[in-house]
Design an enzyme around this catalytic site. Structure first.
Site, mmCIF file in Angstrom:
data_model
loop_
_atom_site.group_PDB
_atom_site.id
_atom_site.type_symbol
_atom_site.label_atom_id
_atom_site.label_comp_id
_atom_site.label_asym_id
_atom_site.label_seq_id
_atom_site.Cartn_x
_atom_site.Cartn_y
_atom_site.Cartn_z
ATOM 1 N N GLU A 128 -3.912 -3.833 -3.110
ATOM 2 C CA GLU A 128 -2.604 -4.443 -2.899
ATOM 3 C C GLU A 128 -2.831 -5.871 -2.428
ATOM 4 O O GLU A 128 -3.290 -6.091 -1.311
ATOM 5 C CB GLU A 128 -1.816 -3.666 -1.836
ATOM 6 C CG GLU A 128 -0.450 -4.271 -1.626
ATOM 7 C CD GLU A 128 0.106 -4.072 -0.225
ATOM 8 O OE1 GLU A 128 1.320 -4.129 -0.060
ATOM 9 O OE2 GLU A 128 -0.694 -3.868 0.713
ATOM 10 N N HIS B 287 6.979 1.651 -2.409
ATOM 11 C CA HIS B 287 7.658 2.109 -1.188
ATOM 12 C C HIS B 287 8.050 0.958 -0.265
ATOM 13 O O HIS B 287 8.627 1.201 0.789
ATOM 14 C CB HIS B 287 6.732 3.070 -0.446
ATOM 15 C CG HIS B 287 5.457 2.383 -0.020
ATOM 16 N ND1 HIS B 287 4.531 1.924 -0.931
ATOM 17 C CD2 HIS B 287 4.979 2.041 1.194
ATOM 18 C CE1 HIS B 287 3.544 1.335 -0.287
ATOM 19 N NE2 HIS B 287 3.792 1.400 1.009
ATOM 20 N N ASP B 288 7.703 -0.278 -0.620
ATOM 21 C CA ASP B 288 8.045 -1.430 0.226
ATOM 22 C C ASP B 288 9.152 -2.286 -0.378
ATOM 23 O O ASP B 288 9.500 -3.324 0.182
ATOM 24 C CB ASP B 288 6.814 -2.343 0.405
ATOM 25 C CG ASP B 288 5.674 -1.666 1.150
ATOM 26 O OD1 ASP B 288 5.948 -0.790 1.988
ATOM 27 O OD2 ASP B 288 4.509 -2.021 0.890
ATOM 28 N N ASP C 289 -4.295 6.505 -0.634
ATOM 29 C CA ASP C 289 -4.115 5.202 -0.011
ATOM 30 C C ASP C 289 -5.256 5.017 0.992
ATOM 31 O O ASP C 289 -5.536 5.911 1.788
ATOM 32 C CB ASP C 289 -2.771 5.168 0.734
ATOM 33 C CG ASP C 289 -2.012 3.883 0.481
ATOM 34 O OD1 ASP C 289 -2.564 2.819 0.794
ATOM 35 O OD2 ASP C 289 -0.875 3.962 -0.015
ATOM 36 N N ASN D 262 8.218 23.536 4.150
ATOM 37 C CA ASN D 262 8.115 24.401 5.334
ATOM 38 C C ASN D 262 9.307 24.228 6.279
ATOM 39 O O ASN D 262 9.203 24.474 7.479
ATOM 40 C CB ASN D 262 6.780 24.186 6.065
ATOM 41 C CG ASN D 262 6.709 22.799 6.683
ATOM 42 O OD1 ASN D 262 7.429 21.905 6.262
ATOM 43 N ND2 ASN D 262 5.869 22.634 7.691
ATOM 44 N N ASP E 61 -4.910 -0.620 0.634
ATOM 45 C CA ASP E 61 -3.812 -1.245 1.356
ATOM 46 C C ASP E 61 -4.198 -2.631 1.871
ATOM 47 O O ASP E 61 -5.305 -2.819 2.382
ATOM 48 C CB ASP E 61 -3.471 -0.333 2.551
ATOM 49 C CG ASP E 61 -2.243 -0.799 3.283
ATOM 50 O OD1 ASP E 61 -1.171 -0.832 2.662
ATOM 51 O OD2 ASP E 61 -2.356 -1.141 4.474
ATOM 52 N N ASP F 231 6.012 17.296 2.397
ATOM 53 C CA ASP F 231 4.653 17.701 2.764
ATOM 54 C C ASP F 231 3.752 17.833 1.536
ATOM 55 O O ASP F 231 4.219 17.760 0.396
ATOM 56 C CB ASP F 231 4.684 19.003 3.580
ATOM 57 C CG ASP F 231 5.709 19.986 3.042
ATOM 58 O OD1 ASP F 231 5.605 20.329 1.849
ATOM 59 O OD2 ASP F 231 6.630 20.382 3.807
HETATM 60 C C1 GLC Z 1 1.049 -2.393 2.898
HETATM 61 C C2 GLC Z 1 1.863 -1.135 2.726
HETATM 62 C C3 GLC Z 1 2.979 -1.132 3.716
HETATM 63 C C4 GLC Z 1 2.382 -1.159 5.110
HETATM 64 C C5 GLC Z 1 1.407 -2.322 5.274
HETATM 65 C C6 GLC Z 1 0.565 -2.149 6.492
HETATM 66 O O1 GLC Z 1 1.785 -3.530 2.628
HETATM 67 O O2 GLC Z 1 2.306 -1.026 1.405
HETATM 68 O O3 GLC Z 1 3.830 -0.034 3.565
HETATM 69 O O4 GLC Z 1 3.401 -1.276 6.047
HETATM 70 O O5 GLC Z 1 0.523 -2.440 4.187
HETATM 71 O O6 GLC Z 1 -0.362 -1.111 6.330
HETATM 72 CA CA CA Z 2 7.735 19.812 5.680
#
Ligand code: GLC
Ligand code: CA
Length: 563
Positions: A258, A333-334, A98, A23, A203, A29
């Site tokens: 996690e 992503h971390d 998540d 968008n 998470d 998105d």
């Molecule tokens: C987990 C996620 C991370 C986030 C953290 C707090 O480690 O992978 O990206 O910052 O939890 O929610």
């Molecule tokens: Ca967008």
């Protein structure tokens, strides 16, 4: 051995903010994910984990949830998500959300109530404590440090007390001892499972219980980070057993917790043993740091400790060979980008394919992180203001305190470990902004998109992308489906630091997986093996000499051998 659909799946993780913008606001998105479902289907994955897209002030990019029942405006609407889930299901792709249990945003209505007075009905939804007197001044209840730097307590004026927050100040921790909190979160889960999602990535799940409030001793830091104070404590298991009984089991939901770097193998088994009735599997990070990342300042000097990496994989594979299941992932992503962490920039294609094979032939459920399939790399940060991630900024500050005159060093260190490396725009093609958006993105994008992009690699049969596609196809649809999925894992030549070799075996099928982790030519002795076929490799025509195979730089090969 029990068999489940998720053991036979290949997952793909999406960070919605940087996946695809439809968008024209420069932010990825939900519609962007919808539009790329065919792409994912072509790659061959059949399970998608989407990072948080709940309504949030985005202090931690959505892990700070303001409303669990609302889609963030930047990502779209609940109707967009409906469309996405329906089309994914038509394609046979399952969706995992998540689920953030440990904390909410400080803008969540529960917290706004909770902080308003000591006798508010929501007071006990969070963890409050009085400050303590030290040398005549009031300080935090304990000296515990938080993951994102500083104390894990934050002072709130209204009631003159502290609330716990093991991440950022804007992420107050929920009080899981309170049954109302447990029940609220079960209702949130039900709502999404009723909506039609297939499960959750949970998470920070190991942090739901707290130790006694006693200071950490023996550190020179003002707020030492000792995660034992809030990780893997006994009550977490009670909470998860309740969630399993009331939520996960009735819906037959897939759950991947996690547990990060904080859980040992024995602890991991407690979360994910089949007989435990808690979670389906847990992500650990032990294999993410098998190099000198925490000492080095120059990215080119990162050195993979191959033996340590092999031992790490072996430990987890052995521990979960029965009675439990593992996810397999190189990054998320971390974490820094795989190519920049363990790949070789002189041999990007060879090393990229080798790393993919080494992981995908193991026992477990593979997860690919967006962009991994084309070998995206870390970002060349030039300035602390390039960081978007709250924890990268904190690392920079912490490192700068150590060497106040050397901001270059602080920046380099923070850059190498930065979570923003994995959060740059997905590189779709070589048009402006990597084909991620048609306006200048709000997010970082790497200039190397002109060379490294999806379009390019789709056209080139020899690309990393096609290698991933083939690996997924072998696992999901070939005659070797069973042995790749359910076969036993047995590591060989564990003392060698140049190659990583293991066997997979099921009934009368046997695979030998050989991966070279070096630029040098090395040999592997095949005496005693009768080779029937080559399943996948990253070089054409293998070279044999006597009973030995000669491995070229980062050569990787999967052989079908006679049992
Ligand atoms: C987990 C996620 C991370 C986030 C953290 C707090 O480690 O992978 O990206 O910052 O939890 O929610
Ligand atoms: Ca967008």
């Amino acid at each position: 051995m029990q068999k489940k659909w998720w053991m036979e799946s290949v997952g793909y993780q999406i960070y919605p903010k940087t996946f695809y913008d439809t968008n024209h606001d420069g932010i990825g998105d939900l519609n962007g994910i919808y539009e790329k479902l065919n792409y994912l289907n072509d790659l061959g994955v059949n399970l998608i984990w989407i990072c948080p897209f709940y309504d949030s002030p985005m202090d931690d990019n959505g892990y700070d949830v303001r409303d669990f029942f609302k889609v963030s405006e930047i990502f779209g609407t609940i109707e967009d998500f409906r469309k996405l889930v329906d089309k994914a299901h038509e394609l046979g792709i399952k969706i995992v959300m998540d689920f953030v249990l440990n904390h909410t945003s400080d803008e969540h209505p529960w917290f706004i109530e909770s902080k308003s007075s000591k006798d508010n009905p929501y007071r006990d939804y969070y963890i409050w404590h009085e400050g303590k007197e030290k040398d005549g001044v009031k300080v935090e209840p304990t000296n515990w440090g938080s993951f994102f730097g500083g104390s894990c307590w934050n002072y709130d004026e209204i009631t003159d007390s502290y609330y716990m927050k093991i991440f950022s100040n804007k992420m107050p921790d929920l009080n899981w001892k309170n049954e109302k909190v447990q029940d609220e979160m079960i209702s949130v889960g039900k709502w999404w499972l009723d909506f039609g999602v297939d499960g959750f990535r949970i998470d920070a799940v190991s942090h739901l219980d707290r130790d006694e409030y006693i200071d950490v001793e023996g550190s020179k830091d003002k707020y030492p980070l000792d995660w034992h104070k809030f990780s893997n404590l006994p009550k977490v298991h009670d909470y998860l057993k309740k969630m399993h009984k009331e939520l996960f089991k009735p819906y037959d939901a897939l759950t991947i917790g996690e547990v990060g770097g904080s859980a040992s193998i024995d602890q991991a088994k407690k979360y994910a043993g089949f007989d435990r009735n808690e979670l389906s599997m847990v992500f650990n990070f032990d294999h993410n740091w098998c190099n000198n990342l925490f000492e080095v300042t120059n990215p080119k000097k990162l050195k993979t400790n191959v033996k340590q990496l092999k031992e790490t994989f072996n430990r987890w594979q052995e521990a979960f060979k029965e009675g439990g299941w593992l996810p397999l992932n190189w990054l998320n992503h971390d974490q820094p980008r795989l190519m920049s962490q363990y790949g070789d920039y002189k041999y990007p294609i060879e090393s990229g394919k080798m790393l993919a094979t080494a992981l995908h032939m193991m026992r477990g459920t593979p997860f690919i992180y967006q962009g991994e399939e084309i070998g995206m790399t870390n970002y060349p940060f030039e300035d602390v203001n390039d960081f978007n991630d709250i924890s990268s900024k904190a690392t920079y500050t912490y490192e700068l305190e150590k060497t106040p005159d050397d901001s270059v060093r602080a920046l380099k260190v923070a850059s190498l470990r930065s979570r923003d490396n994995a959060r740059t725009a997905m590189q779709w093609d070589d048009s402006s902004y990597a084909g991620f958006s048609d306006v200048k993105p709000e997010v970082l994008y790497h200039e190397n998109y002109k060379k490294i992009n999806v379009e390019n690699q789709l056209l080139n049969q020899n690309s990393l992308w096609h290698h991933y596609q083939k690996l997924i196809d072998l696992r999901r649809h070939s005659n070797y489906h069973d042995v790749i999925t359910y076969g036993t894992y047995h590591q060989l030549d564990i003392d060698r630091d140049d190659i990583y070799v293991y066997e997979r075996l099921l009934n009368n099928q046997k695979l030998l997986i050989i991966n070279s982790f070096t630029r040098k030519k090395v040999f592997y002795d095949l005496t005693g093996y009768s080779i029937e076929d080559v399943l996948i490799s990253n070089y054409k025509n293998q070279k044999y000499k006597d009973q030995k195979i000669m491995l070229r730089p980062y050569e990787s090969i999967v052989l079908v051998v006679k049992e």
